[in-house]
Design a protein around this motif. Structure first.
Motif, PDB file in Angstrom:
ATOM      1  N   THR A  83     -52.066  -3.772 -20.404  1.00  0.00           N
ATOM      2  CA  THR A  83     -52.839  -4.448 -21.449  1.00  0.00           C
ATOM      3  C   THR A  83     -54.197  -3.787 -21.635  1.00  0.00           C
ATOM      4  OG1 THR A  83     -51.722  -6.551 -20.985  1.00  0.00           O
ATOM      5  CG2 THR A  83     -53.786  -6.659 -22.212  1.00  0.00           C
ATOM      6  N   ALA A  84     -54.854  -3.468 -20.529  1.00  0.00           N
ATOM      7  CA  ALA A  84     -56.151  -2.789 -20.611  1.00  0.00           C
ATOM      8  C   ALA A  84     -55.996  -1.417 -21.268  1.00  0.00           C
ATOM      9  CB  ALA A  84     -56.750  -2.644 -19.217  1.00  0.00           C
ATOM     10  N   LEU A  85     -54.940  -0.699 -20.891  1.00  0.00           N
ATOM     11  CA  LEU A  85     -54.682   0.615 -21.483  1.00  0.00           C
ATOM     12  C   LEU A  85     -54.421   0.482 -22.982  1.00  0.00           C
ATOM     13  CD1 LEU A  85     -54.054   3.674 -21.308  1.00  0.00           C
ATOM     14  CD2 LEU A  85     -51.682   3.036 -20.758  1.00  0.00           C
ATOM     15  N   PHE A  86     -53.586  -0.481 -23.363  1.00  0.00           N
ATOM     16  CA  PHE A  86     -53.240  -0.661 -24.777  1.00  0.00           C
ATOM     17  C   PHE A  86     -54.461  -1.026 -25.618  1.00  0.00           C
ATOM     18  CE2 PHE A  86     -48.574  -1.947 -23.684  1.00  0.00           C
ATOM     19  CZ  PHE A  86     -48.314  -0.631 -23.327  1.00  0.00           C
ATOM     20  N   ASN A  87     -55.347  -1.822 -25.068  1.00  0.00           N
ATOM     21  CA  ASN A  87     -56.575  -2.162 -25.798  1.00  0.00           C
ATOM     22  C   ASN A  87     -57.440  -0.920 -26.018  1.00  0.00           C
ATOM     23  OD1 ASN A  87     -56.554  -4.951 -26.517  1.00  0.00           O
ATOM     24  ND2 ASN A  87     -56.846  -5.499 -24.371  1.00  0.00           N
ATOM     25  N   ALA A  88     -57.516  -0.085 -24.990  1.00  0.00           N
ATOM     26  CA  ALA A  88     -58.302   1.141 -25.106  1.00  0.00           C
ATOM     27  C   ALA A  88     -57.670   2.099 -26.109  1.00  0.00           C
ATOM     28  CB  ALA A  88     -58.438   1.814 -23.742  1.00  0.00           C
ATOM     29  N   VAL A  89     -56.360   2.260 -26.012  1.00  0.00           N
ATOM     30  CA  VAL A  89     -55.632   3.137 -26.930  1.00  0.00           C
ATOM     31  C   VAL A  89     -55.739   2.612 -28.357  1.00  0.00           C
ATOM     32  CG1 VAL A  89     -53.324   3.892 -27.623  1.00  0.00           C
ATOM     33  CG2 VAL A  89     -54.026   4.060 -25.226  1.00  0.00           C
ATOM     34  N   GLY A  90     -55.536   1.304 -28.509  1.00  0.00           N
ATOM     35  CA  GLY A  90     -55.604   0.701 -29.839  1.00  0.00           C
ATOM     36  C   GLY A  90     -56.942   0.924 -30.511  1.00  0.00           C
ATOM     37  N   GLU A  91     -58.017   0.853 -29.720  1.00  0.00           N
ATOM     38  CA  GLU A  91     -59.358   1.063 -30.268  1.00  0.00           C
ATOM     39  C   GLU A  91     -59.511   2.493 -30.779  1.00  0.00           C
ATOM     40  OE1 GLU A  91     -64.001   0.143 -29.046  1.00  0.00           O
ATOM     41  OE2 GLU A  91     -62.489   0.334 -27.466  1.00  0.00           O
ATOM     42  N   GLU A  92     -58.978   3.448 -30.026  1.00  0.00           N
ATOM     43  CA  GLU A  92     -59.080   4.849 -30.429  1.00  0.00           C
ATOM     44  C   GLU A  92     -58.216   5.146 -31.656  1.00  0.00           C
ATOM     45  OE1 GLU A  92     -61.163   7.271 -29.230  1.00  0.00           O
ATOM     46  OE2 GLU A  92     -62.018   5.478 -28.295  1.00  0.00           O
ATOM     47  N   LYS A 124     -58.478   6.355 -36.294  1.00  0.00           N
ATOM     48  CA  LYS A 124     -57.676   7.324 -37.031  1.00  0.00           C
ATOM     49  C   LYS A 124     -56.798   6.658 -38.089  1.00  0.00           C
ATOM     50  CE  LYS A 124     -59.152  10.641 -34.350  1.00  0.00           C
ATOM     51  NZ  LYS A 124     -60.011  11.736 -34.862  1.00  0.00           N
ATOM     52  N   GLY A 125     -56.987   5.358 -38.278  1.00  0.00           N
ATOM     53  CA  GLY A 125     -56.206   4.639 -39.275  1.00  0.00           C
ATOM     54  C   GLY A 125     -54.799   4.290 -38.818  1.00  0.00           C
ATOM     55  N   ILE A 126     -54.582   4.261 -37.511  1.00  0.00           N
ATOM     56  CA  ILE A 126     -53.259   3.967 -36.945  1.00  0.00           C
ATOM     57  C   ILE A 126     -53.328   2.674 -36.148  1.00  0.00           C
ATOM     58  CG2 ILE A 126     -51.414   4.808 -35.438  1.00  0.00           C
ATOM     59  CD1 ILE A 126     -52.671   7.658 -35.910  1.00  0.00           C
ATOM     60  N   THR A 127     -52.369   1.805 -36.348  1.00  0.00           N
ATOM     61  CA  THR A 127     -52.301   0.548 -35.606  1.00  0.00           C
ATOM     62  C   THR A 127     -51.344   0.714 -34.435  1.00  0.00           C
ATOM     63  OG1 THR A 127     -52.740  -0.768 -37.594  1.00  0.00           O
ATOM     64  CG2 THR A 127     -51.738  -1.907 -35.714  1.00  0.00           C
TER      65      THR A 127
END
Length: 279
Positions: free
Chosen positions: A130-139, A143-146
């Motif tokens: 979950t922590a990784l996904f939040n970090a990845v999602g923010e990055e 770039k306009g990607i969900t």
């Protein structure tokens, strides 16, 4: 009266792009035709178009050059709206995922599996993911990607009053969910109840029905031949579609992993469209 009508029409014209965004589109996860694509990708991309589908999850080119595959998609009015995002890659470098999404103009990138020992996933592993996904999602948002996560049935180990998936749903700040209703059911969850409990978390759904009397599984594995035509199994697909309409889910993506996918998918498309037309 004429002035009021003109104002109303003008208002609707202004709103029309936003209203269109709320409409659900039927999509197809290309993994459904993984075996057929090995034989004749041109033929089966044409078939998808004939089915009336234009939105795809997957991509990869099937041995074609980027130019050749882009032409195949364009010739058949097809577009890739979602690509895969391998968990191990998420921990290293996001560039390959971003590049692939940008190549297709894909809006979504989905992680389909969290590596863990066979069986239900632990809460520690869920919290790390979950922590990784939040970090990845923010990055990826930059770039306009969900970024999305696709539950796979192993997230239903009990955790206090809830299950591991509840923790992820409650703590997902920068990512959403590509909810596979079949695997949720396999893990012991109720996909419709989950959607109602966490509205707005599901921009994409994987619609996949399960043969009646199929035993569940909490390890993310199961018999793909239990995938049946939507509306004929033990999952409330009709109710899920109606809830998706309420929540503004963008894509209702068919994923049929069975050996009968070519004959079942057109019938599943008909079922979805019929349900979408209901008030």
């Amino acid at each position: 009266m004429k002035t009021q009508i003109k104002l109303l029409l003008s208002f609707l014209f202004i709103l029309s792009p936003f209203l269109q965004l709320q409409a659900q589109e039927v999509a197809l996860q290309l993994y459904s035709l993984r075996n057929e694509m090995k034989v004749d990708p041109v033929k089966y991309h044409q078939l998808i178009s004939e089915w009336g589908i234009s939105a795809l999850e997957g991509g990869g080119g099937y041995g074609m050059s980027d130019f050749e595959y882009a032409k195949l998609l364009n010739d058949n009015n097809l577009r890739v709206i979602g690509v895969g995002a391998d968990y191990d890659q998420l921990t290293k470098d996001l560039t390959p995922i971003i590049d692939q999404a940008k190549k297709y103009g894909a809006k979504y990138a989905t992680c389909y599996w969290i590596p863990h020992k066979d069986g239900p996933i632990s809460m520690e592993e869920i919290k790390i993911a979950t922590a990784l996904f939040n970090a990845v999602g923010e990055e990826l948002q930059k770039k306009g990607i969900t970024f999305l996560y696709h539950p796979h049935g192993y997230e239903f180990a009990k955790d206090g009053k809830g299950v591991a998936l509840d923790y992820m749903l409650k703590n997902a700040k920068n990512f959403g969910f590509n909810l596979d209703v079949f695997w949720v059911k396999m893990g012991g969850g109720d996909p419709l109840k989950i959607m109602k409990k966490y509205p707005g978390k599901f921009p994409v759904l994987h619609l996949k029905d399960r043969r009646k009397e199929t035993p569940g599984s909490k390890d993310g594995h199961g018999d793909v031949e239990t995938n049946v035509i939507l509306g004929t199994g033990d999952i409330d697909i009709a109710g899920i579609i109606q809830e998706a309409k309420k929540q503004g889910t963008e894509y209702l993506s068919i994923e049929d992993e069975s050996s009968r996918s070519v004959t079942q998918i057109p019938l599943s498309i008909t079922f979805i469209k019929r349900e979408l037309e209901k008030k």
